[in-house]
Enzyme design. Structure first.
Site, PDB file in Angstrom:
ATOM      1  N   HIS A  44       0.975 -12.871 -11.163  1.00  0.00           N
ATOM      2  CA  HIS A  44       1.676 -14.052 -10.662  1.00  0.00           C
ATOM      3  C   HIS A  44       2.830 -13.707  -9.731  1.00  0.00           C
ATOM      4  O   HIS A  44       3.762 -14.479  -9.598  1.00  0.00           O
ATOM      5  CB  HIS A  44       2.160 -14.900 -11.842  1.00  0.00           C
ATOM      6  CG  HIS A  44       1.022 -15.361 -12.703  1.00  0.00           C
ATOM      7  ND1 HIS A  44       0.291 -16.490 -12.435  1.00  0.00           N
ATOM      8  CD2 HIS A  44       0.454 -14.802 -13.797  1.00  0.00           C
ATOM      9  CE1 HIS A  44      -0.665 -16.624 -13.334  1.00  0.00           C
ATOM     10  NE2 HIS A  44      -0.590 -15.606 -14.183  1.00  0.00           N
ATOM     11  N   TRP A  46      36.365   1.662 -20.436  1.00  0.00           N
ATOM     12  CA  TRP A  46      35.223   1.086 -19.709  1.00  0.00           C
ATOM     13  C   TRP A  46      35.834  -0.068 -18.931  1.00  0.00           C
ATOM     14  O   TRP A  46      36.261  -1.063 -19.524  1.00  0.00           O
ATOM     15  CB  TRP A  46      34.160   0.606 -20.699  1.00  0.00           C
ATOM     16  CG  TRP A  46      32.909   0.143 -20.041  1.00  0.00           C
ATOM     17  CD1 TRP A  46      31.845   0.921 -19.662  1.00  0.00           C
ATOM     18  CD2 TRP A  46      32.564  -1.202 -19.687  1.00  0.00           C
ATOM     19  NE1 TRP A  46      30.875   0.132 -19.090  1.00  0.00           N
ATOM     20  CE2 TRP A  46      31.283  -1.172 -19.090  1.00  0.00           C
ATOM     21  CE3 TRP A  46      33.199  -2.433 -19.810  1.00  0.00           C
ATOM     22  CZ2 TRP A  46      30.638  -2.314 -18.630  1.00  0.00           C
ATOM     23  CZ3 TRP A  46      32.562  -3.576 -19.341  1.00  0.00           C
ATOM     24  CH2 TRP A  46      31.289  -3.507 -18.760  1.00  0.00           C
ATOM     25  N   CYS A  81      35.294   0.565 -24.351  1.00  0.00           N
ATOM     26  CA  CYS A  81      36.612   1.147 -24.562  1.00  0.00           C
ATOM     27  C   CYS A  81      36.719   1.646 -25.994  1.00  0.00           C
ATOM     28  O   CYS A  81      36.251   0.997 -26.920  1.00  0.00           O
ATOM     29  CB  CYS A  81      37.756   0.179 -24.309  1.00  0.00           C
ATOM     30  SG  CYS A  81      37.871  -0.396 -22.625  1.00  0.00           S
ATOM     31  N   ASN A 136      41.402  -2.639 -26.387  1.00  0.00           N
ATOM     32  CA  ASN A 136      39.975  -2.835 -26.159  1.00  0.00           C
ATOM     33  C   ASN A 136      39.730  -4.337 -26.213  1.00  0.00           C
ATOM     34  O   ASN A 136      40.027  -4.967 -27.222  1.00  0.00           O
ATOM     35  CB  ASN A 136      39.175  -2.106 -27.250  1.00  0.00           C
ATOM     36  CG  ASN A 136      37.703  -2.465 -27.229  1.00  0.00           C
ATOM     37  OD1 ASN A 136      37.169  -2.879 -26.206  1.00  0.00           O
ATOM     38  ND2 ASN A 136      37.046  -2.305 -28.359  1.00  0.00           N
ATOM     39  N   GLY A 137      39.209  -4.907 -25.120  1.00  0.00           N
ATOM     40  CA  GLY A 137      38.983  -6.361 -25.078  1.00  0.00           C
ATOM     41  C   GLY A 137      39.394  -6.894 -23.722  1.00  0.00           C
ATOM     42  O   GLY A 137      39.534  -6.126 -22.760  1.00  0.00           O
ATOM     43  N   LYS A 190      14.941   1.360 -20.880  1.00  0.00           N
ATOM     44  CA  LYS A 190      15.324   2.767 -21.117  1.00  0.00           C
ATOM     45  C   LYS A 190      15.313   3.538 -19.807  1.00  0.00           C
ATOM     46  O   LYS A 190      16.230   4.304 -19.528  1.00  0.00           O
ATOM     47  CB  LYS A 190      14.370   3.445 -22.110  1.00  0.00           C
ATOM     48  CG  LYS A 190      14.504   3.059 -23.564  1.00  0.00           C
ATOM     49  CD  LYS A 190      15.705   3.628 -24.286  1.00  0.00           C
ATOM     50  CE  LYS A 190      16.843   2.660 -24.245  1.00  0.00           C
ATOM     51  NZ  LYS A 190      16.882   1.625 -25.232  1.00  0.00           N
ATOM     52  N   GLU A 210      11.303  -2.866 -23.258  1.00  0.00           N
ATOM     53  CA  GLU A 210      12.170  -1.802 -23.765  1.00  0.00           C
ATOM     54  C   GLU A 210      11.966  -0.504 -22.971  1.00  0.00           C
ATOM     55  O   GLU A 210      12.926   0.189 -22.643  1.00  0.00           O
ATOM     56  CB  GLU A 210      11.902  -1.604 -25.266  1.00  0.00           C
ATOM     57  CG  GLU A 210      12.676  -0.493 -25.945  1.00  0.00           C
ATOM     58  CD  GLU A 210      14.189  -0.652 -25.887  1.00  0.00           C
ATOM     59  OE1 GLU A 210      14.692  -1.683 -25.435  1.00  0.00           O
ATOM     60  OE2 GLU A 210      14.874   0.322 -26.277  1.00  0.00           O
ATOM     61  N   ARG A 234      31.851   4.989 -25.930  1.00  0.00           N
ATOM     62  CA  ARG A 234      32.221   3.575 -25.772  1.00  0.00           C
ATOM     63  C   ARG A 234      32.712   3.259 -24.355  1.00  0.00           C
ATOM     64  O   ARG A 234      32.928   2.105 -24.012  1.00  0.00           O
ATOM     65  CB  ARG A 234      33.320   3.210 -26.774  1.00  0.00           C
ATOM     66  CG  ARG A 234      32.922   3.396 -28.223  1.00  0.00           C
ATOM     67  CD  ARG A 234      34.069   3.048 -29.127  1.00  0.00           C
ATOM     68  NE  ARG A 234      34.404   1.657 -29.031  1.00  0.00           N
ATOM     69  CZ  ARG A 234      33.882   0.695 -29.771  1.00  0.00           C
ATOM     70  NH1 ARG A 234      33.002   0.993 -30.698  1.00  0.00           N
ATOM     71  NH2 ARG A 234      34.236  -0.551 -29.614  1.00  0.00           N
ATOM     72  N   GLU A 279      18.327   2.353 -17.503  1.00  0.00           N
ATOM     73  CA  GLU A 279      19.707   2.664 -17.884  1.00  0.00           C
ATOM     74  C   GLU A 279      19.986   4.162 -17.871  1.00  0.00           C
ATOM     75  O   GLU A 279      21.127   4.575 -17.735  1.00  0.00           O
ATOM     76  CB  GLU A 279      20.082   2.033 -19.234  1.00  0.00           C
ATOM     77  CG  GLU A 279      19.394   2.590 -20.441  1.00  0.00           C
ATOM     78  CD  GLU A 279      19.864   1.923 -21.742  1.00  0.00           C
ATOM     79  OE1 GLU A 279      21.013   1.503 -21.834  1.00  0.00           O
ATOM     80  OE2 GLU A 279      19.048   1.858 -22.678  1.00  0.00           O
ATOM     81  N   LYS A 303      28.533   1.992 -25.107  1.00  0.00           N
ATOM     82  CA  LYS A 303      27.657   1.818 -26.258  1.00  0.00           C
ATOM     83  C   LYS A 303      27.745   0.416 -26.852  1.00  0.00           C
ATOM     84  O   LYS A 303      26.749  -0.193 -27.190  1.00  0.00           O
ATOM     85  CB  LYS A 303      28.025   2.869 -27.310  1.00  0.00           C
ATOM     86  CG  LYS A 303      27.211   2.797 -28.593  1.00  0.00           C
ATOM     87  CD  LYS A 303      25.807   3.252 -28.358  1.00  0.00           C
ATOM     88  CE  LYS A 303      24.946   3.211 -29.608  1.00  0.00           C
ATOM     89  NZ  LYS A 303      23.517   3.180 -29.225  1.00  0.00           N
TER      90      LYS A 303
HETATM   91  O1  M6R Z   1      25.060  -2.900 -30.673  1.00  0.00           O
HETATM   92  P1  M6R Z   1      24.010  -3.852 -30.216  1.00  0.00           P
HETATM   93  O2  M6R Z   1      22.657  -3.535 -30.778  1.00  0.00           O
HETATM   94  O3  M6R Z   1      24.375  -5.282 -30.441  1.00  0.00           O
HETATM   95  O4  M6R Z   1      23.926  -3.639 -28.648  1.00  0.00           O
HETATM   96  C1  M6R Z   1      23.125  -4.454 -27.846  1.00  0.00           C
HETATM   97  C2  M6R Z   1      22.925  -3.860 -26.472  1.00  0.00           C
HETATM   98  O5  M6R Z   1      24.140  -3.746 -25.801  1.00  0.00           O
HETATM   99  C3  M6R Z   1      22.262  -2.487 -26.523  1.00  0.00           C
HETATM  100  O6  M6R Z   1      21.050  -2.525 -27.198  1.00  0.00           O
HETATM  101  C4  M6R Z   1      22.030  -1.939 -25.100  1.00  0.00           C
HETATM  102  O7  M6R Z   1      21.098  -2.725 -24.435  1.00  0.00           O
HETATM  103  C5  M6R Z   1      21.592  -0.482 -25.130  1.00  0.00           C
HETATM  104  N1  M6R Z   1      22.302   0.259 -24.124  1.00  0.00           N
HETATM  105  C6  M6R Z   1      20.159  -0.282 -24.834  1.00  0.00           C
HETATM  106  O8  M6R Z   1      19.794   1.053 -24.870  1.00  0.00           O
END
Ligand code: M6R
Length: 633
Positions: free
Chosen positions: A527, A78, A2, A107-108, A508, A504, A27, A511, A628
């Site tokens: 395994h 969001w 948000c 936001n929260g 990527k 990672e 956000r 997502e 984000k």
């Molecule tokens: O702002 P932060 O680095 O604490 O965020 C952590 C995760 O939410 C963030 O890395 C998320 O996994 C990303 N979407 C990955 O691309």
């Protein structure tokens, strides 16, 4: 998670609010809305819509005159409580006993909203949606009694005393046409002090176009921001003033700070997407991150943020590195680095697990929070828990002035510039660079020889140029992706320092392209997950030359024998790898010492996910269901 933006000043609010929402859209983008006070006792104009800010903008533009006013609040959502509907979009409205209207953005999450809703329904308030925020708007309205000296500021304070949960809010009322009230606990909020105006936003990107002078509210603080025509007799036509209090109405002094951000940094600069821009600017971002920190002549690392505790760090008994998502993957690499270079026991853990499992924190424990935003709720709470139990807290954070950067005992900023794309790219490399420098910094104070550290520093300094070479393969990666993008299940495998890179790479791809992908240590495949492999299934191996190269090759053989299609990230000049995959399916990285390899091997996987998402027709900067900065649990 948000985005909120609010304005009070001498300009028209609505267009400015929409501009701010566009900057905050990363956000959250389920729905958007704005509310503007049309003038003293002239009512509030409300505009809300499901979908992106562009939908809201079109709706607003049809009747722009209705939204004329100099005080307003806006929101991009969001969804947490309540479906993605117009009724649940913010701002939310409450009717006061005196016949006025309160509008609120949030936001929260309000945890006790069900109890409060029941109470408010008993008091005659009619609810139109399911959002927890609507409860807060109505609670403020219920408590607003100007005839008893409970003005908007006081009503907000009183309402927040009843609330459990997290919030950053901005509130307006049509009876107070020049007053904006905002408050926070747990969710970020910054107040910009502009000419004849205040601009409030969830993050700096919506403020920097107006001012670089800001105040960061702390938890349980409320700000009253007034901007309106001056009284008769004043030389200035417009006057502004603010004050901040706690929710118990105790005045607090605020420090005005200067933003370290300029507008150019948050523009697309000719790139089609922020993600591509951020991938491509990684060489420069890392150079900036390392500037002044690598002393190659003396063979030492200079980290100003740690100077005051360098002796304690050298005597540390244990490190715990924590984060979520991509930051967690960086933390995993941090664990390997810290143990190898500093020889101090180190654990890496998801912040969300750490905070709830009664962890053992002994004397001499340092907890390192890794976070791009510095606002991730799970990481922030883990940090607080660790401090409460006596750990020394360190931050590896990108956003200057963020909550984590303010709440840690010390830390090192990433200095990679703002990251707007929801998928974290350059921040990940920045986190790796900083964790590497921290491990070398501590290691040098313990057992690393000047020669060893000197060699590693020289290699580290060469990494940005090497990343530039990797980036030249973008088109080749795109061509490879075209051949496999229709496959719905992928594996990413690596060993040692490249195991977190596999995690990672899978994250990527998931997502951004919504392809199911799993990352794991290459040896783990046997395994269980090997059962998944069928004819043509893409299996990405990070197969660079190093200690475990032969083992990775054995794993490649195992996949190939079962019909899997190998995609390899391999070292330049390695011809052996060509036996296992077609040339188009090999992405090359220059040679590097093993602890530094993730800084290179991650890059082709970022490009792979980017091209896969585009080819599947997705919005790479705003993947579905994501936000984000995750400021809720
Ligand atoms: O702002 P932060 O680095 O604490 O965020 C952590 C995760 O939410 C963030 O890395 C998320 O996994 C990303 N979407 C990955 O691309």
């Amino acid at each position: 998670m948000c985005g909120i933006v609010a304005y009070v000043g001498n300009k028209s609010a609505a267009a400015l609010l929409i501009e701010g929402l566009k900057r905050l859209e990363y956000r959250g983008y389920d729905s958007a809305g704005l509310a503007v006070v049309r003038g003293q006792d002239q009512g509030i104009a409300l505009c809300r819509s499901v979908g992106r800010v562009s939908v809201l903008e079109a709706r607003y533009a049809k009747d722009a005159a209705i939204y004329e006013g100099q005080l307003g609040v806006a929101h991009t959502r969001w969804a947490t409580h309540g479906k993605v509907t117009e009724e649940n979009a913010h701002p939310h409205i409450g009717a006061t006993r005196s016949g006025h209207t309160v509008a609120l953005v949030h936001n929260g999450t309000i945890e006790n909203y069900a109890t409060l809703r029941k109470y408010l329904e008993g008091r005659g308030h009619q609810f139109y949606g399911q959002s927890d925020t609507e409860v807060l708007a109505k609670l403020v309205a219920e408590l607003y009694e100007p005839q008893k000296n409970i003005d908007l500021e006081r009503a907000v304070q009183l309402a927040l005393q009843e609330v459990t949960g997290a919030y950053a809010i901005a509130v307006i009322c049509d009876r107070e046409a020049h007053t904006l009230i905002c408050a926070r606990k747990g969710s970020p909020l910054t107040i910009g002090l502009a000419d004849n105006a205040y601009v409030v936003a969830s993050d700096q990107s919506a403020i920097v176009a107006h001012t670089t002078q800001v105040i960061h509210l702390n938890d349980y603080q409320v700000a009253r921001l007034c901007a309106g025509p001056s009284d008769h007799g004043s030389n200035e036509p417009w006057s502004i003033d603010f004050r901040t209090t706690t929710i118990d109405n105790v005045t607090v002094e605020q420090q005005v700070t200067e933003l370290e951000l300029d507008l150019q940094q948050i523009e697309l600069a000719g790139y089609p997407h922020y993600m591509l821009k951020e991938i491509m600017e990684q060489p420069e971002a890392l150079r900036t991150s390392m500037t002044g920190r690598l002393d190659l002549r003396e063979g030492r690392v200079v980290l100003g943020g740690l100077t005051n505790m360098s002796r304690d760090l050298a005597r540390a008994r244990k490190f715990i590195i924590t984060g979520q998502g991509t930051a967690y993957h960086a933390a995993l690499i941090g664990e390997y680095l810290m143990e190898e270079m500093a020889r101090i026991p180190c654990e890496c853990e998801y912040a969300s697990e750490f905070r709830y499992r009664n962890p053992v924190i002994e004397e001499g424990t340092f907890v390192v929070a890794v976070s791009q935003s510095g606002e991730t709720s799970d990481t922030l709470e883990a940090l607080r828990e660790a401090r409460e139990r006596g750990a020394v807290s360190l931050g590896v954070v990108n956003v200057v002035g963020s909550t984590m950067s303010r709440e840690t005992d010390a830390g090192v900023y990433l200095r990679v510039g703002p990251e707007i794309g929801v998928a974290s790219t350059k921040a990940f490399l920045g986190q790796l660079a900083v964790l590497t420098m921290m491990a070398l910094y501590v290691g040098r104070r313990r057992h690393l020889s000047q020669q060893t550290i000197g060699e590693l520093l020289t290699e580290l300094a060469a990494i940005p140029d090497k990343i530039s070479q990797v980036l030249k393969q973008s088109e080749k990666i795109q061509a490879c992706v075209e051949k496999v993008v229709d496959r719905n299940n992928w594996l990413f495998l690596g060993r040692g320092y490249n195991y977190p890179v596999a995690l990672e790479g899978a994250l990527k791809l998931k997502e951004l392209s919504y392809i199911h992908a799993e990352g794991m240590p290459a040896a783990e495949m046997k395994h269980g997950p090997i059962a998944l492999i069928d004819e043509g299934m893409p299996v990405v191996f990070i197969a660079t030359q190093g200690n475990q190269y032969d083992k990775v090759i054995s794993n490649i053989e195992e996949v190939k024998a079962r019909g899997g299609r190998i995609i390899a990230v391999a070292t330049e000049g390695d011809q052996h790898i060509e036996r296992y995959c077609e040339g188009d399916f090999i992405f090359r990285v220059p040679h590097a010492a093993e602890p530094l390899q993730p800084l290179l091997t991650t890059v082709p996987l970022q490009l792979l996910a980017y091209h896969a998402a585009l080819q599947r027709g997705h919005d790479v900067d705003k993947p579905r269901n994501l936000a984000k900065s995750v400021t809720v649990e």
